[in-house]
Design an enzyme around this catalytic site. Structure first.
Site, short mmCIF file in Angstrom:
data_model
loop_
_atom_site.label_atom_id
_atom_site.label_comp_id
_atom_site.label_asym_id
_atom_site.label_seq_id
_atom_site.Cartn_x
_atom_site.Cartn_y
_atom_site.Cartn_z
N LYS A 1 0.88 4.08 -2.89
CA LYS A 1 0.46 5.45 -2.59
C LYS A 1 1.61 6.45 -2.79
O LYS A 1 1.37 7.60 -3.18
CB LYS A 1 -0.08 5.53 -1.16
CG LYS A 1 -1.40 4.75 -0.95
CD LYS A 1 -2.51 5.25 -1.85
CE LYS A 1 -3.86 4.64 -1.52
NZ LYS A 1 -4.92 5.09 -2.42
N TYR B 1 0.85 -1.21 0.00
CA TYR B 1 0.00 0.00 0.00
C TYR B 1 0.88 1.26 0.00
O TYR B 1 0.62 2.21 -0.75
CB TYR B 1 -0.89 -0.07 1.24
CG TYR B 1 -1.97 0.98 1.32
CD1 TYR B 1 -3.18 0.83 0.64
CD2 TYR B 1 -1.82 2.11 2.13
CE1 TYR B 1 -4.19 1.78 0.74
CE2 TYR B 1 -2.81 3.06 2.24
CZ TYR B 1 -4.00 2.90 1.55
OH TYR B 1 -4.99 3.84 1.65
P1 NAP Z 1 -13.64 1.73 0.67
O1 NAP Z 1 -14.71 2.15 1.61
O2 NAP Z 1 -13.13 0.33 0.73
O3 NAP Z 1 -14.13 2.06 -0.82
C1 NAP Z 1 -13.33 1.75 -1.91
C2 NAP Z 1 -14.21 1.63 -3.13
O4 NAP Z 1 -13.36 1.32 -4.24
C3 NAP Z 1 -15.23 0.50 -3.00
O5 NAP Z 1 -16.50 0.94 -3.44
C4 NAP Z 1 -14.66 -0.57 -3.92
O6 NAP Z 1 -15.62 -1.38 -4.56
C5 NAP Z 1 -13.97 0.26 -4.97
N1 NAP Z 1 -12.96 -0.53 -5.67
C6 NAP Z 1 -12.07 -1.39 -5.15
N2 NAP Z 1 -11.35 -1.95 -6.11
C7 NAP Z 1 -11.78 -1.43 -7.29
C8 NAP Z 1 -11.42 -1.63 -8.64
N3 NAP Z 1 -10.46 -2.48 -8.99
N4 NAP Z 1 -12.08 -0.94 -9.59
C9 NAP Z 1 -13.06 -0.08 -9.26
N5 NAP Z 1 -13.46 0.16 -7.98
C10 NAP Z 1 -12.81 -0.52 -7.01
O7 NAP Z 1 -12.36 2.67 0.81
P2 NAP Z 1 -12.21 4.19 1.29
O8 NAP Z 1 -11.77 4.19 2.70
O9 NAP Z 1 -13.39 4.99 0.90
O10 NAP Z 1 -10.94 4.59 0.43
C11 NAP Z 1 -11.01 5.36 -0.75
C12 NAP Z 1 -9.61 5.76 -1.12
O11 NAP Z 1 -9.03 6.52 -0.06
C13 NAP Z 1 -8.65 4.58 -1.36
O12 NAP Z 1 -7.78 4.88 -2.41
C14 NAP Z 1 -7.90 4.49 -0.06
O13 NAP Z 1 -6.65 3.89 -0.21
C15 NAP Z 1 -7.79 5.95 0.31
N6 NAP Z 1 -7.53 6.22 1.72
C16 NAP Z 1 -8.44 5.82 2.67
C17 NAP Z 1 -8.15 6.08 4.02
C18 NAP Z 1 -9.10 5.69 5.14
O14 NAP Z 1 -8.71 5.80 6.30
N7 NAP Z 1 -10.31 5.27 4.86
C19 NAP Z 1 -6.96 6.71 4.36
C20 NAP Z 1 -6.08 7.09 3.36
C21 NAP Z 1 -6.37 6.84 2.03
P3 NAP Z 1 -16.13 -2.77 -3.90
O15 NAP Z 1 -16.83 -2.38 -2.65
O16 NAP Z 1 -17.01 -3.34 -4.95
O17 NAP Z 1 -14.90 -3.57 -3.66
#
Ligand code: NAP
Length: 267
Positions: free
Chosen positions: A179, A175
């Protein structure tokens, strides 16, 4: 090829969206991973600010449901399914969005996954899957929209990185690499595309309350929150607010920036 262009019916006219600020009137915003979490919040914020929003997710029904929810609120939105790790699927997605909305002004590279393991336990599949979605997915989506943006002479690329891409994190070799790579690509695109009217910026969230954190033990999360100066985790809407700014012309001189939104978690 994956089933990309699964569309909801076109929205019937534009109703006023419940936002006092409409910085994205007339712009088409494509958000990947938009069915839930941060992506959904970004899509909602953009719709409220007047954008027509293409919500892409792996899960077709979830993308459609999220788009329908935005339409119920008065926004213009359509759901699309695509796998950002699959080049053909992504190209078909970009074509489908352009056919539907006519253009793409803003790409929000948000889709991401985790497959955590300490280095000594990490399996090649874990490495490859996270790189395929979180790094190659960002490259593929941006590659698929950039020519249209160049023809338009304008565009904004907002990529969701992470504080982990800046500082690393225990158990997240894959990861962190992906990133950090997103930050490297963003700075490269800012240099390559800046004179062509296209801006590229990266947003680095800290710990945000979404399903992606579900795999983390409560004890670890409690310890993390204890170290955040804001005293809490962030909300998806707090990331969406910054993403909408970067998407908009208000950020017209913001290019190549890496913006941390973490409640001070890294201080
Ligand atoms: P999340 O709730 O897991 O949502 C991620 C979404 O991306 C889900 O709807 C998932 O679909 C979709 N997805 C996964 N693989 C995919 C693919 N190959 N093609 C198209 N869509 C795909 O995650 P989140 O926390 O909202 O995170 C969003 C972004 O923010 C990510 O890049 C994550 O790394 C980043 N981020 C998050 C945090 C945090 O604390 N939450 C912190 C730093 C960065 P499915 O549900 O169908 O799998």
């Amino acid at each position: 090829m994956s089933d990309t262009a699964t569309l909801n019916p076109p929205a019937q006219g534009r109703q006023s969206a419940p936002s006092s600020v409409r910085r994205l009137d007339g712009k088409t915003v494509l958000v990947t991973g938009a069915a839930r979490g941060i992506g959904e919040a970004i899509a909602r914020r953009c719709a409220r600010e007047g954008a027509q929003v293409a919500l892409c997710d792996l899960d077709r029904q979830a993308a459609q449901a999220a788009a329908e929810a935005l339409r119920q609120e008065g926004g213009l939105a359509a759901g699309f399914s695509a796998d950002v790790a699959d080049g053909e699927s992504v190209r078909a997605l970009a074509d489908a969005v352009r056919r539907y909305f006519g253009r793409i002004d803003v790409l929000v590279n948000n889709a991401g996954i985790v497959q955590d393991a300490q280095l000594k336990n990490m399996r090649d599949e874990q490495w490859e899957q996270v790189i395929a979605v979180n790094l190659s997915g960002v490259y593929r989506c941006t590659r698929a929209v950039v020519e249209g943006m160049l023809e338009q002479g304008s565009g904004s690329i907002v990529s969701i990185s992470s504080i982990v891409g800046l500082y690393g994190n225990f158990g997240q070799t894959n990861y962190a690499a992906a990133k950090a790579g997103v930050i490297g690509m963003t700075r490269t695109w800012a240099r390559e595309l800046g004179r062509k009217g296209i801006r590229a910026n990266a947003l680095c969230p800290g710990f945000i309350e979404t399903p992606i954190l579900a795999a983390m033990p409560h004890k670890v999360l409690d310890e993390i929150v204890g170290r955040i100066p804001a005293g809490r985790m962030g909300r998806p809407e707090e990331i969406a607010a910054v993403a909408a700014f970067l998407a908009s012309d208000e950020a017209s001189y913001v290019n190549g920036a890496v913006i941390e939104v973490s409640g001070g978690a890294t201080l």
